[in-house]
Enzyme design. Sequence first.
Site, PDB file in Angstrom:
ATOM      1  CG  LEU A  19      -1.937  -1.185   1.266  1.00 12.10           C
ATOM      2  CD1 LEU A  19      -2.841  -1.071   2.490  1.00 12.10           C
ATOM      3  CD2 LEU A  19      -2.767  -1.290  -0.004  1.00 12.10           C
ATOM      4  CB  SER A  39       7.771   0.652 -19.054  1.00  6.90           C
ATOM      5  OG  SER A  39       7.808   1.971 -19.528  1.00  6.90           O
ATOM      6  CE1 TYR A  60       8.431   2.906 -13.717  1.00  3.34           C
ATOM      7  CE2 TYR A  60       8.591   3.016 -16.100  1.00  3.34           C
ATOM      8  CZ  TYR A  60       7.912   2.629 -14.963  1.00  3.34           C
ATOM      9  OH  TYR A  60       6.717   1.965 -15.081  1.00  3.34           O
ATOM     10  CG  ASN A  89       2.541   7.384 -21.537  1.00  3.30           C
ATOM     11  OD1 ASN A  89       3.440   6.899 -20.854  1.00  3.30           O
ATOM     12  ND2 ASN A  89       2.737   8.384 -22.373  1.00  3.30           N
TER      13      ASN A  89
END
Length: 317
Positions: A33, A120, A145, A174
């Site tokens: 979380l 990604s 990233y 995206n």
Amino acid sequence: MKILITGGAGFIGSHLADYLVEKGYDVKVVDNLSFGSLENIKHLIGLKNFEFIKGDLRDSNIALNSVKGVDVVYHLAANPEVRIGEQSPDSLYDLNVYMTYILLEAMRKNGVKKLAFTSSSTVYGDAKVMPTPENYAPLEPISIYGGAKLASEAIISAYSHTFNMVSVSFRLANVIGKRSNHGVIHDFIEKLKKDKDKLEILGDGTQSKSYIHVKDVIEGMFYLFNKTEEKGLTYDAYNVGSEDQISVMDIAKIIVNEMGLNPKIYLTGGVNGGRGWVGDVKYMLLSIEKAKSVGWKPKLNSYEAVKKAVREALGKE
């Protein structure tokens, strides 16, 4: 079949949980979380085919317990912020690379053989071929990233070939839609809520990228993972995106129109030729010919996805 979703309380993960629970699978979610929220999955808690574990997968005991008894792992747990790489590379390594290794070790020890990974488009860096296919080379990420995602892809491939696993990396464009709490749409809306008379845009405004709605992503990942199993492959990678681009300026116009505002727009000019920040890929368009060849394509194009996501963020849908 029992499916584990790491990061399943996050933006994409919670939509995947919804999708799989609705299909009748037994779904287990593990999330610490830090980026996810119980709000995203509260409607699932208490269902007989859903289980939630609050825990950090960097803890090997939690990882071992999480993968126990599952057939497939969808690995979405990660630090989702592209821009953080400039300030905090250690966080991206820790949460994106090291965590992946701990998860793979837990899978190996428990004999879990199937893994789907959300990678990604940033693994391509400033691609010189657009639309960019999966076999584009060399892969030169320009953000920490992107480097972390590529490193995770590499170790997943290595584990798959060494320990007889089946895995797929999904190189996502995206991703936008309901429950997203970062990215350009969220940022613009929050800025305009604070000051309806002006909107600052990072960069020179010409940045143009492919956007895909989260619903299309979920359906795409599920469909393409099953296709990889059918083909009997050990490891594969798929681009998951739309077939067009939309500029950051056009996104701003959609948001302004949907909010009924007329702000003055300020461009920061950006860095390194008009990028929004160091490591920002200015132009991105993925080839999805590989996915289309096995029967998948998104329902919405970039413009439609952005408009839908904006309306969702504003509570209009």
